[in-house]
Design an enzyme around this catalytic site. Structure first.
Site, PDB file in Angstrom:
ATOM      1  N   TRP A 133       0.895  -1.200   0.206  1.00 49.01           N
ATOM      2  CA  TRP A 133      -0.049  -0.036  -0.014  1.00 49.01           C
ATOM      3  C   TRP A 133       0.878   1.090   0.168  1.00 49.01           C
ATOM      4  O   TRP A 133       0.450   2.438  -0.211  1.00 49.01           O
ATOM      5  CB  TRP A 133      -0.942  -0.065   1.152  1.00 49.01           C
ATOM      6  N   ASN A 134       2.159   1.259   0.114  1.00 49.24           N
ATOM      7  CA  ASN A 134       2.836   2.500   0.509  1.00 49.24           C
ATOM      8  C   ASN A 134       3.262   3.141  -0.884  1.00 49.24           C
ATOM      9  O   ASN A 134       3.470   4.351  -0.559  1.00 49.24           O
ATOM     10  CB  ASN A 134       4.040   2.166   1.228  1.00 49.24           C
ATOM     11  N   LYS A 157      -2.541  -8.506  -7.701  1.00 50.62           N
ATOM     12  CA  LYS A 157      -3.338  -8.326  -6.738  1.00 50.62           C
ATOM     13  C   LYS A 157      -2.809  -7.124  -5.992  1.00 50.62           C
ATOM     14  O   LYS A 157      -1.681  -7.192  -5.117  1.00 50.62           O
ATOM     15  CB  LYS A 157      -3.521  -9.554  -5.693  1.00 50.62           C
ATOM     16  N   GLU A 232      10.951  -7.939  -3.302  1.00 50.19           N
ATOM     17  CA  GLU A 232      11.435  -6.641  -2.709  1.00 50.19           C
ATOM     18  C   GLU A 232      10.939  -7.065  -1.373  1.00 50.19           C
ATOM     19  O   GLU A 232       9.458  -6.615  -1.189  1.00 50.19           O
ATOM     20  CB  GLU A 232      10.646  -5.592  -3.449  1.00 50.19           C
ATOM     21  N   LEU A 233      11.556  -7.082  -0.395  1.00 54.65           N
ATOM     22  CA  LEU A 233      11.207  -7.405   1.158  1.00 54.65           C
ATOM     23  C   LEU A 233      11.506  -6.158   1.968  1.00 54.65           C
ATOM     24  O   LEU A 233      11.937  -4.945   1.796  1.00 54.65           O
ATOM     25  CB  LEU A 233      11.422  -8.562   1.560  1.00 54.65           C
ATOM     26  N   CYS A 266      10.262   1.178   2.539  1.00 54.29           N
ATOM     27  CA  CYS A 266      11.085   0.039   2.857  1.00 54.29           C
ATOM     28  C   CYS A 266      12.659   0.487   2.936  1.00 54.29           C
ATOM     29  O   CYS A 266      13.550   0.151   3.581  1.00 54.29           O
ATOM     30  CB  CYS A 266      11.001  -1.022   2.271  1.00 54.29           C
ATOM     31  N   GLU A 366      11.615  -3.565  11.767  1.00 53.74           N
ATOM     32  CA  GLU A 366      11.210  -2.570  10.895  1.00 53.74           C
ATOM     33  C   GLU A 366      10.211  -1.750  11.672  1.00 53.74           C
ATOM     34  O   GLU A 366       9.011  -2.155  11.914  1.00 53.74           O
ATOM     35  CB  GLU A 366      10.681  -2.957   9.453  1.00 53.74           C
TER      36      GLU A 366
HETATM   37  P1  ADP Z   1       2.430  -4.703   4.774  1.00 56.95           P
HETATM   38  O1  ADP Z   1       2.759  -5.267   6.433  1.00 56.95           O
HETATM   39  O2  ADP Z   1       3.318  -3.904   4.426  1.00 56.95           O
HETATM   40  O3  ADP Z   1       1.094  -4.626   4.690  1.00 56.95           O
HETATM   41  P2  ADP Z   1       2.567  -7.360   3.528  1.00 56.95           P
HETATM   42  O4  ADP Z   1       3.575  -8.337   3.155  1.00 56.95           O
HETATM   43  O5  ADP Z   1       1.427  -8.081   4.791  1.00 56.95           O
HETATM   44  O6  ADP Z   1       3.050  -6.224   4.041  1.00 56.95           O
HETATM   45  O7  ADP Z   1       1.439  -6.916   2.419  1.00 56.95           O
HETATM   46  C1  ADP Z   1       1.823  -6.777   1.222  1.00 56.95           C
HETATM   47  C2  ADP Z   1       1.228  -7.418   0.138  1.00 56.95           C
HETATM   48  O8  ADP Z   1       1.032  -8.803   0.361  1.00 56.95           O
HETATM   49  C3  ADP Z   1      -0.578  -7.044   0.309  1.00 56.95           C
HETATM   50  O9  ADP Z   1      -0.932  -6.933  -0.957  1.00 56.95           O
HETATM   51  C4  ADP Z   1      -1.226  -8.267   1.155  1.00 56.95           C
HETATM   52  O10 ADP Z   1      -2.459  -8.250   0.678  1.00 56.95           O
HETATM   53  C5  ADP Z   1      -0.254  -9.391   0.618  1.00 56.95           C
HETATM   54  N1  ADP Z   1      -0.335 -10.466   1.440  1.00 56.95           N
HETATM   55  C6  ADP Z   1      -0.336 -10.509   2.645  1.00 56.95           C
HETATM   56  N2  ADP Z   1      -0.105 -11.764   3.184  1.00 56.95           N
HETATM   57  C7  ADP Z   1       0.055 -12.472   2.057  1.00 56.95           C
HETATM   58  C8  ADP Z   1      -0.084 -13.963   2.197  1.00 56.95           C
HETATM   59  N3  ADP Z   1       0.266 -14.550   3.137  1.00 56.95           N
HETATM   60  N4  ADP Z   1       0.294 -14.390   0.660  1.00 56.95           N
HETATM   61  C9  ADP Z   1       0.406 -13.456  -0.317  1.00 56.95           C
HETATM   62  N5  ADP Z   1       0.108 -12.357  -0.221  1.00 56.95           N
HETATM   63  C10 ADP Z   1      -0.031 -11.705   0.944  1.00 56.95           C
END
Ligand code: ADP
Length: 463
Positions: A133-134, A157, A232-233, A266, A366
């Protein structure tokens, strides 16, 4: 499993839209369509793909202000930052529209008379993206543009917090003439959509930007069908300020890298490691500037820092601040909050902490918020050790006017992106990505198109 979710403006709590989740059957149908469309899209000439990408970019620019407003309303960032994000987003489309025409193969000198050895590059297939979302516009185009440029088809997605930007960008892609099945979106919960993506053998690549734990689960789940992954984590960016730094410049750049998007990026500074001889001057100047930042609704033109995206993120940031205070940190400014529990809006004033030690959570988890922890060092190697003492390796920054010190820091920091006297190193034409648990692969630059390509080798004999 949920059927709908609400997109809320984090500055007001107002519902912007109720989004319907796609059913698993619908998602699978979209994958089939994307897979089928690949057969014709990959044969479209590179020049035609390039032309369509440029048309898409131009349409986004034409609607820049509307898109920026959507970004600010669903993400919360100040409008000026949203406008810059739209420019940043189209810069990826422009760059990869050009790169589409430069996907070269090669002819290898033969070892054997009568043979010709040829290498050519081919699009990998249907690509699935999951975005955060950022940066709802830029994280999308950074993946879609190189995918489409190579001849891959693309399905995304977006994050549940910010799907509206993606939906608008994809509408414009279709308006530009990119076929509907070549670029698609689906909506739903991350986990359930992620499982369908990773479980499908129609998808040949997963590209993800988000948290490290989710990235790890996607890598594991992609193993069953041996999908290519780009990840990209998370990050935990250090900023080293040496004794020979230009302090005013270091302060200005630290403010840029720390407080953009309310610290919810990030690559934003997480640990400021300052030489002990300049800590007083640096912290005084930093606090002066941090105090001037205006917190508020991103649509107000004076706002520098918007809301925190949601309650979970807000609680984590407050927890990090309180944990640091309990363990001995001193608050130089900030640590004050504006919370509306009824509308669920959360604002945090820019916060600067000193007397920070490495046992505080803020030093290794983080934080993703507008908080600056300051820690001091005596010897350069000590600063490098603090900086590298993390499983992350995304972005690092340092400030020095001594070229030998700068070169030494560059050589010894285990990070994929390094800013030397520069708090904003990202651009479409440079590689973005992390080492260690911050990711796999790079986006942007000439590196960013490779992950969407397969290499085919042809040996012709009997010539
Ligand atoms: P944040 O903490 O920044 O929201 P996330 O990694 O939870 O980071 O979310 C980033 C993206 O990953 C969003 O689009 C979210 O819907 C998706 N997401 C969250 N959990 C999962 C999962 N288990 N598998 C695949 N996508 C996911």
């Amino acid at each position: 499993m949920i059927n709908t979710f609400q997109v809320k403006n984090p500055a007001t709590g107002k519902n912007m839209s109720t989004v319907t989740c796609n059913s698993p059957e619908e998602i699978k149908q979209c994958l089939q369509k994307g897979h089928d469309a690949f057969k014709t899209w990959k044969k479209t000439t590179a020049h035609k793909r390039s032309h369509l990408l440029l048309k898409w970019s131009n349409l986004i620019q034409k609607h820049k202000m509307d898109i920026a407003k959507i970004i600010t309303e669903e993400n919360g960032k100040p409008l000026a930052e949203s406008i810059s994000e739209v420019d940043y987003a189209t810069s990826y489309i422009d760059w990869y529209a050009e790169e589409a025409k430069r996907i070269y193969g090669r002819v290898i000198p033969t070892h054997d008379e009568g043979k010709r050895l040829i290498v050519s590059k081919h699009p990998i297939g249907l690509v699935a993206a999951i975005t955060p979302w950022n940066f709802p516009a830029a994280m999308m185009t950074r993946k879609a543009a190189p995918a489409l440029a190579t001849g891959c088809t693309f399905i995304i997605k977006p994050a549940e917090e910010t799907p509206l930007t993606t939906i608008r960008l994809i509408e414009l892609a279709h308006e530009a003439g990119i076929p509907a099945d070549v670029i698609q979106f689906v909506n739903g919960e991350g986990k359930s959509v992620g499982e369908i993506f990773t479980g499908s053998d129609l998808i040949r690549k997963i590209t993800f930007t988000g948290s490290t734990p989710v990235g790890k689960s996607l890598i594991k789940a992609s193993a069953d069908t041996v999908k290519s992954v780009t990840m990209e984590l998370g990050g935990h960016a250090p900023v080293i300020i040496t004794k020979d730094a230009d302090i005013d410049m270091a302060v200005t750049q630290t403010i840029i890298t720390k407080f953009r998007n309310a610290g919810q990026t990030c690559v934003c500074a997480n640990r400021i490691i300052v030489h002990e001889s300049i800590i007083n001057e640096f912290s005084r100047k930093l606090v002066d500037k941090a105090k001037q930042l205006v917190v508020g609704n991103g649509l107000d033109k004076n706002t520098d820092i918007g809301p925190i995206i949601n309650e979970v993120s807000y609680k984590k940031i407050v927890h990090h601040i309180n944990d640091a205070i309990e363990k001995g940190a001193t608050v130089l400014t900030g640590a004050n909050y504006e919370v509306d529990n009824e509308n669920k809006t959360f604002f945090i004033h820019p916060t600067v902490l000193t007397d920070v030690t490495d046992n505080m959570k803020i030093m290794y988890e983080e934080t993703f918020g507008p908080v600056v922890p300051l820690i001091t060092f005596k010897e350069l190697d000590e600063a490098i050790e603090i900086a590298n003492n993390t499983p992350y390796g995304l972005a690092a920054y340092f400030f020095t006017n001594n070229y030998k010190v700068g070169n030494y820091l560059f050589d010894n920091l285990d990070y994929g992106i390094i800013g030397w006297n520069d708090g904003a190193p990202s651009a479409a034409h440079v590689p973005f990505g992390g080492m260690k648990e911050s990711g796999l692969g790079r986006e942007g630059g000439i590196e960013g198109i490779e992950p969407y390509l397969e290499t085919k080798y042809l040996s012709i004999g009997n010539l």
